[in-house]
Design a protein around this motif. Structure first.
Motif, PDB file in Angstrom:
ATOM      1  N   VAL A 134       3.670  -5.491   7.213  1.00  9.48           N
ATOM      2  CA  VAL A 134       2.294  -5.053   7.423  1.00  9.48           C
ATOM      3  C   VAL A 134       1.581  -5.015   6.078  1.00  9.48           C
ATOM      4  O   VAL A 134       2.206  -5.135   5.022  1.00  9.48           O
ATOM      5  CB  VAL A 134       2.244  -3.657   8.100  1.00  9.48           C
TER       6      VAL A 134
ATOM      7  N   GLU B   3      -1.763  -0.464   5.303  1.00  8.93           N
ATOM      8  CA  GLU B   3      -1.088   0.075   6.492  1.00  8.93           C
ATOM      9  C   GLU B   3       0.233   0.745   6.114  1.00  8.93           C
ATOM     10  O   GLU B   3       0.582   1.792   6.668  1.00  8.93           O
ATOM     11  CB  GLU B   3      -0.837  -1.030   7.513  1.00  8.93           C
ATOM     12  N   ARG B   4       0.966   0.131   5.168  1.00  5.67           N
ATOM     13  CA  ARG B   4       2.231   0.747   4.732  1.00  5.67           C
ATOM     14  C   ARG B   4       1.975   2.079   4.034  1.00  5.67           C
ATOM     15  O   ARG B   4       2.708   3.045   4.245  1.00  5.67           O
ATOM     16  CB  ARG B   4       2.997  -0.201   3.802  1.00  5.67           C
TER      17      ARG B   4
END
Length: 194
Positions: free
Chosen positions: A53, A57-58
């Protein structure tokens, strides 16, 4: 341990999150740099464990797993402030520590609430001593015609006889001082046991 971000939104999210951590840690005596470094390492490791991702997002996933800084730092702040306050007998520091303890909902919540009530009683004794010269007909120990007795700051003292007069000032101050020392020492003892 701050990672190099390629996504400016991820960098801003990191900065906002850790500025909140820094703001909270500034209130504690804890080694802020070491704790912040541990938190940063945890977030970086958590980001590395997520794959496939985007960077943003991480980071969001890692910060979500860690939670809001206030939620996991509040018990630490409560413990630090209570320790410092009981050693210095600083009422403001103790009050801040107890408020963090109650808000944290931790094991300290009930203890913090109980000691908060004790410190409130202390404040009432102090207010009585300060208000007696200004509002004497409503402050003190009163016996009413029906034999009931009221003590403290009363709204109606009509027909009541004040039993202590201005002796209520040194008595209230003595009770406040004894209660303050007893509560603070008790809080220190309880903190050491836990």
């Amino acid at each position: 341990m701050t990672p190099t971000f390629t996504d400016p939104a991820a960098r801003r999210r990191w900065d906002v999150y850790f500025s909140e951590v820094d703001r909270l840690l500034a209130r504690a005596d804890a080694d802020a740099a070491e704790l912040r470094g541990d938190l940063e390492a945890h977030v970086v490791d958590s980001m590395a464990a997520s794959s496939g991702v985007s960077e943003s997002e991480r980071l969001d996933a890692a910060l979500s797993r860690l939670g809001r800084p206030i939620d996991y730092l509040r018990p630490l702040l409560a413990d630090e402030l209570i320790e410092r306050g009981t050693l210095t007998y600083s009422p403001i520091t103790i009050a801040r520590g107890l408020s963090h303890a109650v808000m944290a909902g931790s094991r300290w919540a009930v203890i913090g609430f109980a000691f908060g009530l004790g410190y409130l009683l202390l404040a009432i004794f102090t207010a009585m001593a300060l208000l007696k010269p200004l509002w004497g007909e409503h402050v003190g120990v009163f016996r009413y015609a029906d034999g009931t007795i009221s003590a403290g700051i009363v709204a109606q003292s009509d027909g009541a006889r004040e039993l202590l007069g201005f002796w209520s000032i040194p008595i209230a101050l003595l009770l406040a001082a004894v209660l303050y020392v007893a509560l603070t020492k008790g809080l220190r003892t309880i903190r050491r046991r836990h």
